[in-house]
Scaffold this motif. Sequence first.
Motif, short mmCIF file in Angstrom:
data_model
loop_
_atom_site.label_atom_id
_atom_site.label_comp_id
_atom_site.label_asym_id
_atom_site.label_seq_id
_atom_site.Cartn_x
_atom_site.Cartn_y
_atom_site.Cartn_z
N UNK A 146 0.80 -1.22 0.00
CA UNK A 146 0.00 0.00 0.00
C UNK A 146 0.84 1.27 0.00
N UNK A 147 1.94 1.30 0.76
CA UNK A 147 2.72 2.52 0.90
C UNK A 147 3.23 2.68 2.31
N UNK A 148 2.96 3.83 2.93
CA UNK A 148 3.40 4.09 4.30
C UNK A 148 2.42 3.44 5.28
N UNK A 149 2.94 2.57 6.11
CA UNK A 149 2.10 1.83 7.06
C UNK A 149 2.42 2.29 8.48
N UNK A 150 1.39 2.66 9.23
CA UNK A 150 1.55 3.07 10.63
C UNK A 150 1.36 1.86 11.54
N UNK A 151 2.24 1.73 12.53
CA UNK A 151 2.13 0.67 13.54
C UNK A 151 2.06 1.34 14.91
N UNK A 161 5.95 -2.52 2.15
CA UNK A 161 5.55 -1.23 2.70
C UNK A 161 6.72 -0.60 3.47
N UNK A 162 6.63 0.68 3.72
CA UNK A 162 7.53 1.34 4.67
C UNK A 162 6.72 1.66 5.92
N UNK A 163 7.40 1.94 7.04
CA UNK A 163 6.73 1.96 8.34
C UNK A 163 7.06 3.21 9.14
N UNK A 164 6.03 3.72 9.81
CA UNK A 164 6.19 4.70 10.89
C UNK A 164 5.55 4.09 12.13
N UNK A 165 6.33 4.01 13.20
CA UNK A 165 5.85 3.38 14.43
C UNK A 165 5.70 4.40 15.54
N UNK A 166 4.61 4.24 16.31
CA UNK A 166 4.45 4.99 17.56
C UNK A 166 4.23 4.01 18.69
N UNK A 167 5.11 4.07 19.70
CA UNK A 167 4.97 3.19 20.85
C UNK A 167 4.11 3.81 21.93
N UNK A 168 4.04 3.13 23.06
CA UNK A 168 3.30 3.65 24.21
C UNK A 168 4.18 4.62 24.98
N UNK A 183 14.83 5.61 6.09
CA UNK A 183 13.44 5.98 5.83
C UNK A 183 12.48 4.83 5.71
N UNK A 184 12.98 3.61 5.53
CA UNK A 184 12.08 2.45 5.42
C UNK A 184 11.38 2.20 6.74
N UNK A 185 12.08 2.43 7.86
CA UNK A 185 11.47 2.33 9.18
C UNK A 185 11.76 3.60 9.95
N UNK A 186 10.73 4.13 10.63
CA UNK A 186 10.85 5.36 11.40
C UNK A 186 10.14 5.16 12.74
N UNK A 187 10.79 5.63 13.81
CA UNK A 187 10.27 5.44 15.17
C UNK A 187 9.99 6.79 15.80
#
Length: 522
Positions: free
Chosen positions: A176-181, A204-211, A233-237
């Motif tokens: 799909x594109x940019x995936x949020x986790x 996909x590439x990823x942007x993650x937000x933790x707790x 840029x493939x993974x971003x935290x």
Amino acid sequence: MSFSLTYSTMFNPPEEMHERFDAAATRVRASLGKRHGLSIGGEEVMTATFEPVFSPIDHACRLGDFAVADATHVDAAVAAARAAFDGWRHRTMADRLAILRRAADIIEERVYDMGAAVALEVGKNRMEALGEVQETADFFRHYCDDFEKNEGFDRRLPNDPLDGWTSTNRSVMKPHGVWAVIVPFNFPFALAGGPIAAALVTGNTVVMKGAPTTPWSGRMLAECLKDAGLPAGVFNDLGGGSDEVGRALVSHRHVAGVTFTGSHEVGMAIQRQMLNGPWPKPVIAEMGGKNACYVSKHADLERAVLGISRSAFGLSGQKCSALSRVYVDEEVAAELLDRLAKQTDSLAVGDPLDRAVYMGPVATREAYERYQAVVPELAADGGNILAGGHTLTDGALANGYFVAPTLVAAPKEHPLYARELFLPILMVATVKDRDEAMAEINASPLGLTAGVYGNQEEVDWFLDQVEAGVTYVNRPQGATTGAWPGYQPFGGWKGSGCTGCAIASFYYLARYMREQSQTVVE
């Protein structure tokens, strides 16, 4: 070691595992207090604001200072992921999988140090913490193998039956594109790494937000991915992040899909948000459970007590799969309750890095205060607290969020059978027969996990009737808990999940892609 760690095998590890964990815990404790940035576009980003994070084991134990993201960091992370998407999706399958398998190797190489860090950050006992980190490595390997086995989900179909023409057909699944986790506090490593692995494997590439309380796990995972050679840029935290950061991420016009693990309320709100645009966007949401177990008069009660206590009190009841309600046939109810009370009282509670301890603290101040508020409700409406029901404040325990594992006998009409508590509280109701038990089990709007202890005829009936996505039968390792990638797919029915497809199942990776039909006339 030849020992293979899963949640089913964790109860009898070799001595070497304890020795290596103890050494890692010493190293990790000596390294606490560092400053940690975000990870955006392959760079560590230091923000204007940092927040200290303390261990739930000991409020004086400062794990580190962590960068606080805002909406501008969301924009930057999504832009970085978007810029990296085309290059990542066009890499050969072999190249992409080689990088991600290297990430799995690095996670496994660092399993002891990262396990000790997870224990300090969440309050898990050593085996639960090691299990979470090892599970993350296994997620990466499992999804790489699955994608390879399915040949990248690129299928040749029959040619059209046209005379004088060659008309070829293909079904191709594309990312799909940019995936949020969006990651919960209770499994900040595995429930980050699992969906991240699935999204990255599929291109996909990823942007993650933790707790907010568990940003350290995300930072360690980001380091593993960078060291594996993942392109910038493939993974971003975005670190722990606030609710505002989460809302900005979900509502971002360039976020193509979301994986969320957390409450039913928030999960449903995310799904509505992702439908509220020019087109619907995919959501993979695991939204908790009010998990139940039925114990029949034919059950092996020794096995049932072990499985029930492990599922109810492992990780202080803070698993979405944790057992919180038991329905037992009246003929064996008194004996089961007596055995459960003794088992509950015998559980060692304390510093979870100590090998003798089974249950550590609850992970957050909010959970600690919620426990204290709930206990008086347990004793109302006919409830009888048979074990626990109090906070633990003796000695060093006064410095953390420690509570006693709690067993309650209560009539099935008690209102707390319907509320997800996410605490080490187990409620037990007596029923006349299995039909009454099943009616109570299925009355919940949630349907994540369920267990049964009984004979073969009762088991067959239970599996046919129960409304839950994950089921366990006569299992001493855990009545409702213990799924592992490659062994037990994990996903909920009804209000516990939104896709009908379980994590690490045959059908999971396809949720991160969309199908394109290609017909070419030569």
